[in-house]
Design an enzyme around this catalytic site. Sequence first.
Site, PDB file in Angstrom:
ATOM      1  N   ASP A  18       0.831  -1.205   0.000  1.00 58.04           N
ATOM      2  CA  ASP A  18       0.000   0.000   0.000  1.00 58.04           C
ATOM      3  C   ASP A  18       0.867   1.257   0.000  1.00 58.04           C
ATOM      4  O   ASP A  18       1.966   1.262   0.550  1.00 58.04           O
ATOM      5  CB  ASP A  18      -0.896  -0.025   1.247  1.00 58.04           C
ATOM      6  CG  ASP A  18      -2.087   0.917   1.112  1.00 58.04           C
ATOM      7  OD1 ASP A  18      -2.287   1.489   0.022  1.00 58.04           O
ATOM      8  OD2 ASP A  18      -2.809   1.077   2.117  1.00 58.04           O
ATOM      9  N   GLY A  19       0.355   2.313  -0.598  1.00 60.47           N
ATOM     10  CA  GLY A  19       1.013   3.621  -0.497  1.00 60.47           C
ATOM     11  C   GLY A  19       1.730   4.088  -1.753  1.00 60.47           C
ATOM     12  O   GLY A  19       2.445   5.095  -1.703  1.00 60.47           O
ATOM     13  N   ASN A  20       1.534   3.402  -2.873  1.00 59.16           N
ATOM     14  CA  ASN A  20       2.184   3.856  -4.120  1.00 59.16           C
ATOM     15  C   ASN A  20       1.728   5.265  -4.492  1.00 59.16           C
ATOM     16  O   ASN A  20       2.529   6.114  -4.873  1.00 59.16           O
ATOM     17  CB  ASN A  20       1.830   2.929  -5.291  1.00 59.16           C
ATOM     18  CG  ASN A  20       2.429   1.550  -5.132  1.00 59.16           C
ATOM     19  OD1 ASN A  20       3.308   1.347  -4.305  1.00 59.16           O
ATOM     20  ND2 ASN A  20       1.946   0.604  -5.928  1.00 59.16           N
ATOM     21  N   ARG A  22       0.422   7.647  -2.559  1.00 57.72           N
ATOM     22  CA  ARG A  22       0.908   8.681  -1.638  1.00 57.72           C
ATOM     23  C   ARG A  22       2.401   8.929  -1.809  1.00 57.72           C
ATOM     24  O   ARG A  22       2.881  10.047  -1.698  1.00 57.72           O
ATOM     25  CB  ARG A  22       0.570   8.286  -0.183  1.00 57.72           C
ATOM     26  CG  ARG A  22      -0.865   8.626   0.191  1.00 57.72           C
ATOM     27  CD  ARG A  22      -1.308   7.927   1.429  1.00 57.72           C
ATOM     28  NE  ARG A  22      -1.540   6.507   1.165  1.00 57.72           N
ATOM     29  CZ  ARG A  22      -1.608   5.578   2.102  1.00 57.72           C
ATOM     30  NH1 ARG A  22      -1.435   5.908   3.365  1.00 57.72           N
ATOM     31  NH2 ARG A  22      -1.842   4.327   1.768  1.00 57.72           N
ATOM     32  N   SER A  64     -10.268  -7.030  -6.231  1.00 61.96           N
ATOM     33  CA  SER A  64     -11.517  -6.958  -7.020  1.00 61.96           C
ATOM     34  C   SER A  64     -12.146  -5.573  -6.871  1.00 61.96           C
ATOM     35  O   SER A  64     -12.950  -5.171  -7.701  1.00 61.96           O
ATOM     36  CB  SER A  64     -12.506  -8.052  -6.617  1.00 61.96           C
ATOM     37  OG  SER A  64     -12.108  -8.765  -5.490  1.00 61.96           O
ATOM     38  N   ASN A  66     -10.330  -2.779  -6.860  1.00 60.65           N
ATOM     39  CA  ASN A  66      -9.516  -1.778  -7.579  1.00 60.65           C
ATOM     40  C   ASN A  66     -10.109  -1.362  -8.930  1.00 60.65           C
ATOM     41  O   ASN A  66      -9.710  -0.357  -9.508  1.00 60.65           O
ATOM     42  CB  ASN A  66      -8.077  -2.280  -7.799  1.00 60.65           C
ATOM     43  CG  ASN A  66      -7.226  -2.250  -6.538  1.00 60.65           C
ATOM     44  OD1 ASN A  66      -6.287  -3.031  -6.400  1.00 60.65           O
ATOM     45  ND2 ASN A  66      -7.540  -1.352  -5.616  1.00 60.65           N
TER      46      ASN A  66
HETATM   47  C1  FPP Z   1      -1.459   0.308  -3.444  1.00 64.37           C
HETATM   48  O1  FPP Z   1      -1.081   1.640  -3.572  1.00 64.37           O
HETATM   49  C2  FPP Z   1      -0.967  -0.519  -4.513  1.00 64.37           C
HETATM   50  C3  FPP Z   1      -1.749  -1.070  -5.493  1.00 64.37           C
HETATM   51  C4  FPP Z   1      -3.200  -0.888  -5.589  1.00 64.37           C
HETATM   52  C5  FPP Z   1      -1.176  -1.923  -6.534  1.00 64.37           C
HETATM   53  C6  FPP Z   1       0.104  -2.623  -6.243  1.00 64.37           C
HETATM   54  C7  FPP Z   1       0.706  -2.949  -7.552  1.00 64.37           C
HETATM   55  C8  FPP Z   1       2.030  -2.897  -7.864  1.00 64.37           C
HETATM   56  C9  FPP Z   1       3.081  -2.621  -6.871  1.00 64.37           C
HETATM   57  C10 FPP Z   1       2.485  -3.118  -9.257  1.00 64.37           C
HETATM   58  C11 FPP Z   1       2.095  -4.380  -9.955  1.00 64.37           C
HETATM   59  C12 FPP Z   1       2.289  -5.638  -9.205  1.00 64.37           C
HETATM   60  C13 FPP Z   1       3.166  -6.650  -9.503  1.00 64.37           C
HETATM   61  C14 FPP Z   1       3.132  -7.933  -8.707  1.00 64.37           C
HETATM   62  C15 FPP Z   1       4.164  -6.546 -10.557  1.00 64.37           C
HETATM   63  P1  FPP Z   1      -2.232   2.729  -3.686  1.00 64.37           P
HETATM   64  O2  FPP Z   1      -2.325   3.127  -5.116  1.00 64.37           O
HETATM   65  O3  FPP Z   1      -3.485   2.242  -3.066  1.00 64.37           O
HETATM   66  O4  FPP Z   1      -1.590   3.893  -2.844  1.00 64.37           O
HETATM   67  P2  FPP Z   1      -2.363   4.999  -2.007  1.00 64.37           P
HETATM   68  O5  FPP Z   1      -3.143   4.274  -0.940  1.00 64.37           O
HETATM   69  O6  FPP Z   1      -1.229   5.805  -1.452  1.00 64.37           O
HETATM   70  O7  FPP Z   1      -3.210   5.748  -2.967  1.00 64.37           O
END
Ligand code: FPP
Length: 247
Positions: A18-20, A22, A64, A66
């Site tokens: 989680d947290g990509n 942010r 599911s 997302n």
């Molecule tokens: C959560 O961050 C992350 C995801 C919804 C997706 C994770 C996917 C990857 C790291 C890439 C693809 C995967 C593989 C196995 C190659 P968020 O977007 O919910 O962050 P936020 O809560 O900060 O908005």
Amino acid sequence: MTQHAMNNIPNHVAIIMDGNGRWANVRGLPRSMGHRKGVEAVREAVRTAAEAGIGYLTLFAFSSENWSRPESEVSDLMGLLKTFIRRDLDSLHRENVRIRVIGDRTNLRSDILPLLLEAEERTRDNTAITLVIAFNYGSRDEIARAMRSIAGDVAAGLLHPADVSPDLISARLDTAGIPDPDLIIRTSGEERLSNFLLWQAAYAELMFIPDFWPDFTRATFLAALAAYAGRERRFGGVPAATLAVGS
Ligand code: FPP
């Protein structure tokens, strides 16, 4: 810390990455950049897990739920997963990584499903570590599909209601044959399971780490493993020390 210095390594670690978004936000970057960096963290995590002697690493790649994100972000995540499999399958296979995919496979886009099937098929006999990719995965959906399959067998007379046991249910889940997770890690400071491995998490140790997923390094992972090694797991029993003294 070297891998030799570590004991009590969990056999199965599952991670909610989680947290990509942010991570990107605080840098004034588009969310897609966070996901891109997230894939690099995935590579490092797989390598670290294999070196540490972890048997199974499950990563929550796409839930599911997302699908409700903006279409551009959904297609970005799909694209990243496709690129990851296309680009990394050879090296994962060379490194003896077995790939399993969990989640609902019905109605998956025709450019994704064959890639996932190929990844599973090519790596099925590998033995170093099993990388379980949770894709289009939701725990309640998984449990409902398992229940439907059991109900079908009961209706057809293949099973009796008395046959329905925890083991039977486990065997009908997408994770059939995969041991329950010993440790579930969620990054970014959120403290929830968010419909991830609800049945399988019954006795898992939970760990919530403040770092955003793109910042989850080898050192962070090793520190989490060291913290896990210090925890005592009882599985509903009493502490071993109490037994030795008391009984
Ligand atoms: C959560 O961050 C992350 C995801 C919804 C997706 C994770 C996917 C990857 C790291 C890439 C693809 C995967 C593989 C196995 C190659 P968020 O977007 O919910 O962050 P936020 O809560 O900060 O908005």
